[in-house]
Write a protein that holds these residues in place. Structure first.
Motif, PDB file in Angstrom:
ATOM      1  N   GLY A 616      77.043 -22.457  66.795  1.00 60.03           N
ATOM      2  CA  GLY A 616      77.335 -21.866  68.147  1.00 60.03           C
ATOM      3  C   GLY A 616      76.323 -21.569  69.366  1.00 60.03           C
ATOM      4  O   GLY A 616      76.397 -21.164  70.349  1.00 60.03           O
ATOM      5  N   MET A 617      75.447 -22.657  69.151  1.00 64.28           N
ATOM      6  CA  MET A 617      74.502 -23.013  70.222  1.00 64.28           C
ATOM      7  C   MET A 617      75.087 -23.166  71.754  1.00 64.28           C
ATOM      8  O   MET A 617      76.169 -23.859  71.499  1.00 64.28           O
ATOM      9  N   PRO A 618      74.559 -22.937  72.763  1.00 62.83           N
ATOM     10  CA  PRO A 618      75.229 -23.386  74.061  1.00 62.83           C
ATOM     11  C   PRO A 618      75.304 -24.590  74.465  1.00 62.83           C
ATOM     12  O   PRO A 618      75.796 -25.157  75.303  1.00 62.83           O
ATOM     13  N   TYR A 619      74.410 -25.657  73.661  1.00 62.48           N
ATOM     14  CA  TYR A 619      74.513 -26.993  73.941  1.00 62.48           C
ATOM     15  C   TYR A 619      73.978 -27.875  72.759  1.00 62.48           C
ATOM     16  O   TYR A 619      73.322 -27.098  71.893  1.00 62.48           O
ATOM     17  N   ASP A 620      73.855 -29.058  72.678  1.00 62.35           N
ATOM     18  CA  ASP A 620      73.497 -29.740  71.476  1.00 62.35           C
ATOM     19  C   ASP A 620      71.900 -30.011  71.546  1.00 62.35           C
ATOM     20  O   ASP A 620      71.308 -30.666  71.964  1.00 62.35           O
ATOM     21  N   ILE A 621      71.312 -28.771  70.725  1.00 57.22           N
ATOM     22  CA  ILE A 621      69.851 -28.797  70.729  1.00 57.22           C
ATOM     23  C   ILE A 621      69.392 -30.088  70.171  1.00 57.22           C
ATOM     24  O   ILE A 621      68.193 -30.434  70.446  1.00 57.22           O
ATOM     25  N   ARG A 622      69.964 -30.344  68.958  1.00 53.61           N
ATOM     26  CA  ARG A 622      69.491 -31.482  68.105  1.00 53.61           C
ATOM     27  C   ARG A 622      69.253 -32.785  68.945  1.00 53.61           C
ATOM     28  O   ARG A 622      68.013 -33.413  68.725  1.00 53.61           O
ATOM     29  N   HIS A 623      70.002 -33.061  69.872  1.00 51.80           N
ATOM     30  CA  HIS A 623      69.789 -34.421  70.752  1.00 51.80           C
ATOM     31  C   HIS A 623      69.197 -34.140  72.126  1.00 51.80           C
ATOM     32  O   HIS A 623      69.712 -35.053  72.988  1.00 51.80           O
ATOM     33  N   THR A 624      68.928 -33.007  72.451  1.00 51.74           N
ATOM     34  CA  THR A 624      68.484 -32.577  73.578  1.00 51.74           C
ATOM     35  C   THR A 624      66.978 -32.401  73.839  1.00 51.74           C
ATOM     36  O   THR A 624      66.761 -31.585  72.931  1.00 51.74           O
ATOM     37  N   PRO A 625      66.154 -33.012  74.527  1.00 53.35           N
ATOM     38  CA  PRO A 625      64.610 -32.637  74.542  1.00 53.35           C
ATOM     39  C   PRO A 625      64.509 -31.257  74.951  1.00 53.35           C
ATOM     40  O   PRO A 625      65.410 -30.453  75.679  1.00 53.35           O
ATOM     41  N   THR A 626      63.135 -30.984  74.866  1.00 51.72           N
ATOM     42  CA  THR A 626      62.685 -29.395  75.298  1.00 51.72           C
ATOM     43  C   THR A 626      62.326 -29.521  76.380  1.00 51.72           C
ATOM     44  O   THR A 626      61.076 -30.312  76.855  1.00 51.72           O
ATOM     45  N   LEU A 627      62.711 -28.662  77.387  1.00 51.96           N
ATOM     46  CA  LEU A 627      61.953 -28.157  78.751  1.00 51.96           C
ATOM     47  C   LEU A 627      60.494 -27.637  78.517  1.00 51.96           C
ATOM     48  O   LEU A 627      60.481 -26.600  77.979  1.00 51.96           O
ATOM     49  N   THR A 628      59.625 -28.426  79.205  1.00 54.71           N
ATOM     50  CA  THR A 628      58.256 -27.795  78.950  1.00 54.71           C
ATOM     51  C   THR A 628      57.416 -27.734  80.321  1.00 54.71           C
ATOM     52  O   THR A 628      57.566 -28.795  81.003  1.00 54.71           O
ATOM     53  N   TYR A 629      56.620 -26.738  80.412  1.00 56.56           N
ATOM     54  CA  TYR A 629      55.799 -26.581  81.495  1.00 56.56           C
ATOM     55  C   TYR A 629      54.292 -26.462  80.731  1.00 56.56           C
ATOM     56  O   TYR A 629      54.048 -25.886  79.910  1.00 56.56           O
ATOM     57  N   VAL A 630      53.546 -27.097  81.581  1.00 58.01           N
ATOM     58  CA  VAL A 630      52.030 -27.071  80.948  1.00 58.01           C
ATOM     59  C   VAL A 630      51.154 -26.865  82.364  1.00 58.01           C
ATOM     60  O   VAL A 630      51.534 -27.258  83.468  1.00 58.01           O
ATOM     61  N   ALA A 631      50.228 -26.156  82.329  1.00 61.10           N
ATOM     62  CA  ALA A 631      49.410 -25.972  83.109  1.00 61.10           C
ATOM     63  C   ALA A 631      48.027 -26.319  82.717  1.00 61.10           C
ATOM     64  O   ALA A 631      47.563 -25.780  81.565  1.00 61.10           O
ATOM     65  N   ARG A 632      47.349 -27.134  83.237  1.00 60.54           N
ATOM     66  CA  ARG A 632      46.030 -27.685  82.972  1.00 60.54           C
ATOM     67  C   ARG A 632      44.937 -27.320  83.830  1.00 60.54           C
ATOM     68  O   ARG A 632      44.826 -27.598  84.999  1.00 60.54           O
ATOM     69  N   ARG A 633      44.184 -26.178  83.181  1.00 62.61           N
ATOM     70  CA  ARG A 633      43.013 -25.882  84.054  1.00 62.61           C
ATOM     71  C   ARG A 633      41.529 -26.317  83.595  1.00 62.61           C
ATOM     72  O   ARG A 633      41.265 -26.557  82.439  1.00 62.61           O
TER      73      ARG A 633
END
Length: 716
Positions: A616-633
């Motif tokens: 019942g997940m809203p999209y195909d989690i298994r075959h979709t990459p994860t949206l990622t935010y990175v801040a490098r200080r």
């Protein structure tokens, strides 16, 4: 950013797991007319060589010894991991009594052809075949008892005697590397906890109601190996104990055997005795359960396994021995009641460590005689023995918010620093990444899923790391409360870089504020990377970005950086608004505070495997990459910490935030080195002000007013 099809793991994910699934197998009635030996002849055994000793090289089959037994002997699984690119054959596809030095004739899913597969490349296929056949033997014994049809009896007896005579003459496999596997290996798998044929074989023996001294000696031989090998200090111990108990059920009293090892002897191993790799139930529960919180010393997923195993022992002691184990070991009942503290508002357990979120099992509580519906999680809970805490605004699946913080204390934990999960609008918006698709032996687990960049945390100088599995890297809770708002602040020392790390998470009924401070004690900071992963298929940032080759395995950084791709970046010189969109209309909005010498990245990471099994997940989690935010200080991230605001939204829960400001803070005392302010401006005109300092006696000036203390929360 539109999420591209996740290719990196597709090939790996398509490999056959080769794990037996009873729901896909034919019932015993399908084989009743095939002959008494049809199934027993298709067991994977050493039909020709009768090899008594198998040699393994680490986690893979290597070769057979020259010793030969008078009967066919057991064939060990090809590898510790079940992952293989060969398809597990149906029983009907197997030739009878087959053993070939070339291996197994199997269909290769990569080349789409049949070929001889070396045993070491077959993963768990051998074990899977034998598990299916021994289950069918148990089913045949049941049908014989129900119908009196001797065809079922003969099928069951042939499977039982063929396998168990082989057990008697099979010696403990030997690791030619003399490594850790030697202490784990079973007679026919690389882990004694996967000798799962035992419950089927012991039940078959009891159902047939016959006495065979060779079979009983074989069971004892098997139990002795299980006691000798394995892991005593975690869930393994209970799984091993269950197999030993199953075997004890088949035996006569101690006096019936010349060695004095019968039913009482093996039951005593389970209940009272403590050997180097097999602890008693009491020893294990005293070690593993926190007497104050009743939380088990492993990640949430494995904690459920332990409680389930203990519940089964409660049933066994009640039904087989007429004893109340709940009364004798009250920690079991206390643990069952505390177990609900793992739940998010979707009524599934949280996902840190080697965990796949799922609901609690009613059958476990039924065995314990506890009304699960009468148990309710608290708003705030902490478990120091496993170094995690959770706070919830409630348990309404769609309206409530929750967050969890965890470090790494106990078994099946990851190298994740101070990791955070956020729950809102019915979803784990900021989830833990999971275990990976090839489990613990795979490169994806070793290099990415169990490492810092896979988690919502801060990695120092690209090298923050420590041993996974049995980890000893806890955080210390500095303070947590539910008033005036819900919040928790924790401290952890990053052992790899000797960096102080401190995280404060504030939660209202509508949003989260995350403040993360990090600095090396020696002042030699190169950079600090703030990682955040969110569900969704699209990610947008309010500032223009350009492609980047930073965040890489270069300069001695973690391999995990290689798993981050499609990177774009921009200087974090002003407040940045990031939107994460999910196809069902839910989403997350993030506001990132500007920082000097800092670059903000949007990127893609491997899929969130931990949630890939949920329905019942809203999209195909298994075959979709994860949206990622990175801040490098660059440099330290303590004086000016990472500050982010997160607001989950849905069609039924619209945004309450108009915008977020980060007012200037003037420090008025000499002991405070870090102080920041967050001003949440709501759409209705109301404002929420939060001030965080690194000193209990801080004195600061914000918006022309003076404030005192480490944390200030004010609405106006």
């Amino acid at each position: 950013m539109k999420a591209k099809q996740f290719i990196l793991f597709l090939i790996l994910c398509s490999f056959s797991a080769a794990v037996f699934n009873p729901s896909h197998a034919a019932p015993i009635e399908h084989y009743v007319d095939s002959g008494a030996t049809y199934l027993s002849d298709r067991l994977c055994m050493h039909w020709n060589t009768h090899a008594a000793t198998t040699y393994v090289r680490g986690e893979y089959f290597d070769h057979l010894g020259n010793d030969s037994a008078p009967v066919p002997t057991l064939m060990i699984a090809g590898a510790r991991s079940h992952v293989t690119d060969y398809r597990r054959p149906l029983l009907e596809e197997l030739s009878p009594r087959t053993e070939d030095p070339r291996g197994m004739w199997l269909y290769n899913k990569v080349t789409e052809t049949y070929k001889w597969a070396p045993v070491c490349e077959t993963g768990g296929i051998i074990h899977s075949v034998n598990l299916e056949i021994t289950r069918l033997g148990r089913d045949a014994a049941k049908r014989y008892n129900e119908t009196g049809d001797e065809r079922y009896r003969d099928i069951a007896r042939n499977i039982l005697t063929t396998y168990m005579y082989g057990v008697y003459y099979t010696r403990m496999p030997q690791n030619i590397e003399h490594g850790h596997i030697q202490t784990l290996v079973g007679l026919q798998t690389f882990e004694v906890i996967h000798e799962e044929e035992i419950p089927f074989l012991t039940e078959t023996y009891r159902l047939l109601a016959t006495r065979d001294t060779l079979i009983e000696a074989a069971f004892k031989h098997w139990a002795d190996i299980i006691e000798t090998n394995g892991v005593p200090h975690n869930n393994w111990d209970l799984m091993q104990a269950r197999f030993i108990f199953n075997i004890g059920q088949c035996l006569r009293s101690d006096a019936a055997y010349t060695d004095g090892k019968g039913k009482e002897y093996y039951f005593d191993i389970v209940e009272n005795r403590k050997s180097i790799r097999q602890w008693s139930l009491r020893t294990l529960t005293d070690y593993g359960y926190d007497p104050e919180t009743a939380i088990w010393c492993e990640c949430p997923g494995y904690s459920q396994v332990v409680l389930g195993d203990l519940a089964e022992f409660v049933r066994l002691y009640r039904d087989e021995l007429g004893r109340d184990l709940m009364e004798e070991m009250p920690i079991i009942g206390k643990a069952a009641k505390a177990n609900v503290e793992y739940l998010y508002p979707d009524s599934m357990i949280m996902g840190f460590g080697d965990t796949h979120p799922h609901k609690l099992k009613p059958e476990v509580y039924a065995k314990l005689g506890i009304d699960m519906s009468a148990l309710h999680p608290s708003r705030m809970f902490a478990a120091p023995k496993t170094s995690w805490l959770v706070q919830r605004t409630g348990m309404d699946k769609h309206q409530s918010l929750a967050f969890s913080l965890n470090a790494s204390q106990g078994n099946h934990m990851h190298a994740n620093g101070i990791s955070m999960e956020l729950y809102g609008c019915g979803l784990r918006m900021a989830p833990d990444a999971g275990i990976g698709y090839s489990l613990y032996s795979g490169d994806d687990y070793k290099e990415y899923y169990s490492r810092f960049p896979a988690h919502n945390t801060v990695c120092v100088d690209g090298v923050s790391d420590y041993p996974v599995m049995m980890s000893q890297q806890p955080f210390r809770i500095l303070r947590m409360d539910t008033l005036p708002v819900q919040y928790a602040e924790v401290y952890m020392l990053d052992s790899e870089t000797r960096a102080d790390q401190q995280r404060l998470v504030i939660m209202t009924n509508d949003y989260f504020v995350d403040i993360f401070r990090s600095r090396r004690q020696d002042g030699k900071d190169k950079f600090h990377d703030y990682f955040y992963h969110n569900l969704g298929t699209e990610m947008t940032m309010s500032i223009p970005t350009s492609p980047s080759d930073e965040l890489a395995f270069a300069g001695g950084h973690l391999y995990a950086y290689s798993y981050i791709y499609d990177k774009e970046c921009a200087p974090l010189t002003r407040t940045v608004r990031i939107e994460y969109s999910i196809p069902d209309g839910t989403g997350m909005t993030q506001w990132a505070m500007p920082m000097p010498n800092t670059t903000a990245f949007r990127a893609l990471s491997p899929s969130t495997e931990g949630l890939s099994r949920l329905k019942g997940m809203p999209y195909d989690i298994r075959h979709t990459p994860t949206l990622t935010y990175v801040a490098r200080r660059l440099g330290e991230a303590w004086t000016v910490p990472f500050v982010n605001v997160f607001e989950p939204t849905a069609p039924y829960k619209t945004s309450v935030i108009d915008h977020v400001e980060f007012p200037e803070v003037k420090i008025l005392d000499r002991k405070t080195t870090s102080a920041v302010a967050v001003l949440i401006v709501r759409r209705d005109g109301k404002k929420d002000l939060f001030i965080s300092a690194d000193n209990d006696h801080a004195k600061v000036r914000v918006l022309n007013k003076t404030y005192k203390g480490r944390l200030v929360c004010q609405s106006f």
